[in-house]
Every structure is written in structure tokens, then in C-alpha cells.
Design a protein around this motif. Structure first.
Motif, mmCIF file in Angstrom:
data_model
loop_
_atom_site.group_PDB
_atom_site.id
_atom_site.type_symbol
_atom_site.label_atom_id
_atom_site.label_comp_id
_atom_site.label_asym_id
_atom_site.label_seq_id
_atom_site.Cartn_x
_atom_site.Cartn_y
_atom_site.Cartn_z
ATOM 1 N N PRO A 104 14.162 20.316 60.077
ATOM 2 C CA PRO A 104 14.077 20.366 58.610
ATOM 3 C C PRO A 104 15.233 21.150 58.029
ATOM 4 C CG PRO A 104 11.956 20.852 59.619
ATOM 5 C CD PRO A 104 12.963 20.827 60.726
ATOM 6 N N TYR A 105 15.515 20.869 56.783
ATOM 7 C CA TYR A 105 16.688 21.474 56.152
ATOM 8 C C TYR A 105 16.652 22.994 56.135
ATOM 9 C CZ TYR A 105 20.036 22.871 52.622
ATOM 10 O OH TYR A 105 21.039 23.489 51.963
ATOM 11 N N LEU A 108 17.754 24.221 59.521
ATOM 12 C CA LEU A 108 19.179 23.969 59.727
ATOM 13 C C LEU A 108 20.030 24.970 58.943
ATOM 14 C CD1 LEU A 108 19.349 20.074 59.643
ATOM 15 C CD2 LEU A 108 19.758 21.546 61.599
ATOM 16 N N LYS A 109 19.594 25.259 57.731
ATOM 17 C CA LYS A 109 20.341 26.207 56.915
ATOM 18 C C LYS A 109 20.353 27.589 57.561
ATOM 19 C CE LYS A 109 20.509 28.043 52.217
ATOM 20 N NZ LYS A 109 19.848 28.058 50.889
ATOM 21 N N ARG A 110 19.180 28.026 58.062
ATOM 22 C CA ARG A 110 19.110 29.333 58.711
ATOM 23 C C ARG A 110 19.946 29.349 59.989
ATOM 24 N NH1 ARG A 110 13.218 31.033 60.066
ATOM 25 N NH2 ARG A 110 13.058 30.466 57.858
ATOM 26 N N GLN A 111 19.942 28.248 60.729
ATOM 27 C CA GLN A 111 20.733 28.176 61.955
ATOM 28 C C GLN A 111 22.222 28.247 61.650
ATOM 29 O OE1 GLN A 111 20.695 24.517 64.478
ATOM 30 N NE2 GLN A 111 19.315 25.739 65.757
ATOM 31 N N SER A 158 7.844 9.481 59.001
ATOM 32 C CA SER A 158 6.821 9.443 57.961
ATOM 33 C C SER A 158 6.205 10.820 57.741
ATOM 34 C CB SER A 158 5.729 8.438 58.335
ATOM 35 O OG SER A 158 5.148 8.816 59.572
ATOM 36 N N ALA A 159 6.392 11.721 58.717
ATOM 37 C CA ALA A 159 5.824 13.055 58.571
ATOM 38 C C ALA A 159 6.678 13.955 57.702
ATOM 39 C CB ALA A 159 5.646 13.707 59.946
ATOM 40 N N LEU A 160 7.937 13.612 57.517
ATOM 41 C CA LEU A 160 8.839 14.409 56.697
ATOM 42 C C LEU A 160 9.066 13.686 55.380
ATOM 43 C CD1 LEU A 160 11.409 15.418 59.426
ATOM 44 C CD2 LEU A 160 9.401 16.651 58.667
ATOM 45 N N ASN A 178 15.566 14.701 54.910
ATOM 46 C CA ASN A 178 14.205 15.089 55.230
ATOM 47 C C ASN A 178 13.992 16.570 54.961
ATOM 48 O OD1 ASN A 178 13.606 12.534 56.098
ATOM 49 N ND2 ASN A 178 14.296 12.939 58.187
ATOM 50 N N SER A 179 12.815 16.892 54.503
ATOM 51 C CA SER A 179 12.493 18.279 54.190
ATOM 52 C C SER A 179 11.047 18.549 54.560
ATOM 53 C CB SER A 179 12.710 18.562 52.703
ATOM 54 O OG SER A 179 12.244 19.842 52.376
ATOM 55 N N SER A 180 10.823 19.700 55.180
ATOM 56 C CA SER A 180 9.463 20.044 55.541
ATOM 57 C C SER A 180 8.753 20.756 54.407
ATOM 58 C CB SER A 180 9.468 20.947 56.775
ATOM 59 O OG SER A 180 10.140 22.155 56.470
ATOM 60 N N LEU A 181 9.476 21.200 53.388
ATOM 61 C CA LEU A 181 8.862 21.856 52.246
ATOM 62 C C LEU A 181 8.608 20.808 51.179
ATOM 63 C CD1 LEU A 181 10.994 25.112 52.056
ATOM 64 C CD2 LEU A 181 8.813 24.743 53.166
ATOM 65 N N VAL A 182 7.350 20.531 50.906
ATOM 66 C CA VAL A 182 6.975 19.491 49.955
ATOM 67 C C VAL A 182 6.501 20.162 48.681
ATOM 68 C CG1 VAL A 182 5.518 17.485 49.553
ATOM 69 C CG2 VAL A 182 6.276 18.030 51.869
#
Length: 523
Positions: A104-105, A108-111, A158-160, A178-182
Motif C-alpha cells: 500500500p502507498y 511504500l512512502k515510509r519505506q 479487489s481488496a485494495l 492502490n491504497s489500504s486507507l479507505v
């Protein structure tokens, strides 16, 4: 001396030792041959040693798999089962981790931030990763297999949830992937459409009991009503004059339906009877026997020759219109099934019950597709939209709108002071093609709603017939005619009232008193 054997055709080279070496850090196992005494004994020993070698190979291999210390490098070098292990790992990784191959974004941003910090300290991220790998003693066999796997194109999961960049996006630098924060969707207030107010047009008297059911003929020339006096009366829609009276029930008539494809009128009542009337001879031609108690509602399928009835026995029964045979018994409700509706597409049958649930049925299988448990009290009325794939249900707590075919909740209808403006039990509902929904309660409160927004644009108190008690202002049935310009209601004061829109009303004379609410409600 052992007995002599025939010499072998193939020559074999004599060896002093035969080594059995396994890959990895496994101790060597050597088999020393017995000193040569004769050619025959040498061949004998060679055959025995080959069998012993096979047994040792199998035993050592199994022992190593169970007790070897270097499990990480167990499959590091090539072996006979390397290919099978590779296929097994690839399939397992693909099945278990195909949905999360792309992080998730936010992760990735933290990495990326952590890698940037390492670069700022003087070492590149790649060098630091290489050093860490070398300090760890090298990649294991599993990691080598993972590295050697071909990179497959990532597919959208479909989960993201796809997160499109908007003004309110909490991550403005997100690439829109894709983003895990909805983000929770904000309830949007739909501006209601302006509708003209409705007014009383005609009052028809003739029944000697509560008017419990009404049905409009498909040609829009007449309508039928059933009441507590056990009589079905047919009225002219234009003039309101009585045309015909049908007697035959021995209990109050609870439901009526006119077939659009046959000259038939169907009726049901508290006497457990379901009757089919031939309108050409005005006689009963069929009875449908099977209900164990009073029958409260019935509906005709628009395309099939099927009749659906429901009642106090907590079941809905599907009848073949011609043969009088019961096709299905739709059981599942635990209370009186107060209303039933039919439509062409799935769900073809929808029932509401006093057990506070609504069920969507598969007509072919005779089983429940979905059970809606959102209501808290008994659901006594239901209405299908004539042009949309939606329907509404009413209970004393609120009126809810649903979307077919899965029964997805859409909105609540809430008026000032309660669901109907007076807190009564809603017994009747009707919707026309102009997106006007009517609901009538047992205390005489009439509410008109905008279907798109759920806004109550008009509230009336039904006037009782002179000589009746104020407590007899209840509304038991309602239906729009085929044009949607007339509303017919049956009431507890034994009258039938016909309502129409005010022709003189305009948006200027009757402005829309609507204000958006900033309070987000949770249903």
C-alpha cells in the motif's frame, strides 16, 4: 567358501572404496570393500555393496531432511527434487501473496523515507542491503528461488480500493493507485425534486366495514375494493359510481389483485380462502386451498401464470394459476407475512413480515436469497418502484429504501416528529412513476415523500367521515392509478378517498422548504 556363480558378462572395475557423498555439510559415509580373495567373491561383494549403497542413500537423505542443522541451505544446490521444490514454492507464493505483491502507498512512502535517511548517512540503499545480505551469511535456498522467480505483471486487487486524488485527499502526493486507507464516504444530501401538493378530490361511501384492500384495473377504467363487510365492490374510476358487488367471502377481504393478462380478479381474506373470479361471468372459478390461517396479502407475477399469497401462518405460498397446485411453500419467517410483491427480475418475490425482517426469494428454487434485518419492529407495508429496480419497506420505527437485487440499503425516510410525522404504524405504501411515495398510518397521518432524496414534502391528517369517531381515521390500503395522477386510499371510517395533485400549485406559491443537514446519520 560360498558356492560359485556364473561370471558377469560386463566387466567391472575394482575399487578399494566406494564413497556415498551427500550435498551440503553432511558427513561422508564410505563403504570399505572386503579384500579380494577371488573373482567370484569380488562380484558377490560388489552386488551386495550396491544394494547397501541404495539403502544408505535413502536413509541418509531422510535423516538429513529431519535432523540437518543447515536447513537454510538444504535446497541451495542442485538436487533431484530442486525443480519440484521450485514449482511448489512458486505456486504457494502466488496463491497466498498475489493480492499483496504491491505494498500500500503509506508503507511504500515510509519505506522510501527510511531509504532516503540511509542515503543521507553516506551509504546507498543498495549497498546497505548488499552488506546486510553478506553479513547474514548469504541468501538461503528459498530466497534464491524467490529471486529466480519471473516477475509477473501486477493485477489490480479487489481488496485494495482505488483512491482517486481529490481535494480532500489526505495523501495529495499519492499516485492514484492502490491504497489500504479507505476514506469513509461522506453522506451527500440530495436536493429533493419539487412536487405539487396533493389534495382530496372525492370521497366514496358504500362499504359497511373497514376498507382493507384496493386494486386498480390495468385499463385504468375501474378499481376494486375489499372491506370488513366481506364484500368486494367494483367502482368506476372516473365517476366514483358503484358498478358491481361480489359476495362469497365469509371473512374480511384482505387482498385484491387484477390480472393484466387474464379477465381474472383474485381475492384473499381472513377466512383462509384465496379465490379467482371470472370477470366475464362474475363468478368464482377457482379456489386455492393450503393456508392454515388468514391470508393477508397476494401478488401476481407480471409474466408468469403464478400467484403468490401470504398470511398469518408465517409462509408465502406460490400457486400455479391454472392448475390450482402449490408450486412452492416459502417458509422462513417466524411471524405473520403481512405483504408480498412480485417482479420480473430476481428477486422475483419479496416478502415482509411482522418478525421485523424482509426476505428476498429465488422463485425457481423456492429459497431465500437475502434476509434484511435492519428494521426493529414489524414490517407491515411494502412498495415497489414502477420504473426503478428499488423498493421500500415501512415499520413503526422508520421507512427504508432498498436496491435490488441484493437488497442493498440506500436511505431512510424520516419526517419531522417521526417516521410519518405522527409516530403511527404505517399500514399502506404506494409509489408512482413521478417519484412520489405515499405512506399512510393507522392514526390518519398521510405523508408524501420524494423518492430520490427521502424528503417529506407534504404531511396531511385524513379527515374522517361525518358521524365517525376520530379514532377511525386509520389508513389501511393505498394505491396509485396507472397514470400516477390519482391516489386511492381505503380507511377505517368505511370510506374510499381519491386524491390528486393541486393543479394551481407552482414552486413560487408552494416553495420547497428544505435545508441540508450537516449531521451525518448512521443507520
Amino acid at each position: 567358501m560360498p558356492p560359485k556363480r556364473a561370471s558377469r558378462t560386463k566387466g567391472s572395475q575394482s575399487t578399494d572404496t566406494q564413497d556415498v557423498v551427500m550435498e551440503g555439510a553432511v558427513p561422508e559415509v564410505s563403504i570399505e570393500s572386503i579384500p579380494e580373495e577371488s573373482n567370484h567373491s569380488q562380484n558377490d561383494n560388489q552386488e551386495d555393496s550396491s544394494e547397501l549403497k541404495a539403502i544408505l542413500l535413502k536413509s541418509v537423505k531422510r535423516t538429513r531432511e529431519l535432523f540437518a542443522d543447515d536447513q537454510d541451505s538444504l535446497f541451495a544446490s542442485t538436487s533431484e527434487e530442486q525443480a519440484s521444490q521450485r514449482v511448489k514454492l512458486q505456486s504457494k507464493i502466488f496463491d497466498e501473496f498475489k493480492q499483496v505483491q504491491v505494498l500500500p502507498y503509506p508503507l511504500l512512502k515510509r519505506q522510501n523515507e527510511q531509504l532516503a535517511k540511509k542515503k543521507a548517512k553516506g551509504g546507498s540503499a543498495a549497498a546497505s542491503l548488499t552488506t546486510a545480505g553478506s553479513e547474514g551469511g548469504g541468501d538461503s535456498g528459498v530466497e534464491k528461488i524467490l529471486d529466480s522467480m519471473p516477475k509477473k505483471a501486477t493485477q489490480p486487487s479487489s481488496a485494495l480500493v482505488m483512491h482517486k486524488p481529490t481535494i480532500n485527499n489526505p495523501f495529495p502526493d499519492a499516485p492514484g493507485g492502490n491504497s489500504s486507507l479507505v476514506r469513509r464516504p461522506v453522506a451527500k444530501m440530495v436536493r429533493p425534486e419539487w412536487h405539487a401538493p396533493w389534495k382530496l378530490m372525492r370521497v366514496i361511501s358504500g362499504h359497511q366495514g373497514w376498507v382493507r384492500s384496493v386494486a386498480v384495473e390495468p385499463g385504468n377504467n375501474w378499481f376494486a375494493t375489499g372491506a370488513g363487510d366481506r364484500i368486494i365492490k367494483i367502482w368506476d374510476l372516473a365517476s366514483g359510481r358503484l358498478k358491481l358487488s361480489l359476495t362469497g367471502h365469509i371473512g374480511q377481504v384482505r387482498g385484491l389483485a387484477v390480472s393484466p393478462r387474464h379477465p381474472y380478479l383474485f381475492s384473499c381474506g381472513d377466512d383462509k380462502m384465496v379465490k379467482c373470479w371470472d370477470l366475464e361471468t362474475n363468478k368464482v372459478i377457482r379456489h386455492y386451498h393450503g393456508h392454515l390461517s388468514g391470508v393477508y396479502a397476494l401478488a401476481l407475477h407480471p409474466t408468469l401464470d403464478v400467484l403468490v399469497t401470504s398470511g398469518r401462518d408465517a409462509t408465502a405460498r406460490v400457486w400455479d394459476m391454472r392448475t390450482k397446485q402449490a408450486v412452492h411453500v416459502l417458509s422462513g419467517h417466524t411471524g405473520t407475512v403481512s405483504s408480498v410483491k412480485c417482479q420480473e427480475a430476481d428477486p422475483q418475490v419479496i416478502t415482509s413480515s411482522m418478525d421485523s425482517t424482509v426476505r428476498l426469494w429465488d422463485l425457481a428454487a423456492g429459497k431465500t436469497i437475502t434476509t434484511l434485518t435492519h428494521h426493529k419492529k414489524s414490517v407491515r407495508a411494502m412498495a415497489l418502484h414502477p420504473t426503478e429496480f428499488t423498493f421500500a419497506t415501512a415499520s413503526p420505527d422508520n421507512i427504508k429504501q432498498w436496491k435490488c437485487p441484493e437488497g442493498q440499503f440506500m436511505r431512510n425516510f424520516e419526517g419531522p416528529g417521526g417516521v410519518s410525522g405522527g409516530g403511527g404504524i404505517v399500514n399502506a405504501m404506494a409509489v408512482n412513476a413521478d417519484n412520489v411515495m405515499f405512506s399512510g398510518a393507522d392514526n390518519g397521518v398521510m405523508s408524501f415523500w420524494d423518492w430520490k432524496s427521502g424528503y417529506q414534502f407534504q404531511r396531511l391528517d385524513s379527515l374522517v367521515q361525518p358521524g365517525s369517531l376520530e379514532s377511525e381515521a386509520g389508513i389501511f390500503c393505498a394505491e396509485f392509478d396507472k397514470t400516477g395522477l390519482r391516489l386511492i386510499t381505503g380507511e377505517a371510517d368505511k370510506t374510499i378517498k381519491i386524491w390528486k395533485e393541486d393543479d394551481q400549485a407552482t414552486p413560487e406559491t408552494h416553495p420547497l422548504d428544505w435545508k441540508p443537514s450537516l449531521v451525518r446519520k448512521r443507520y
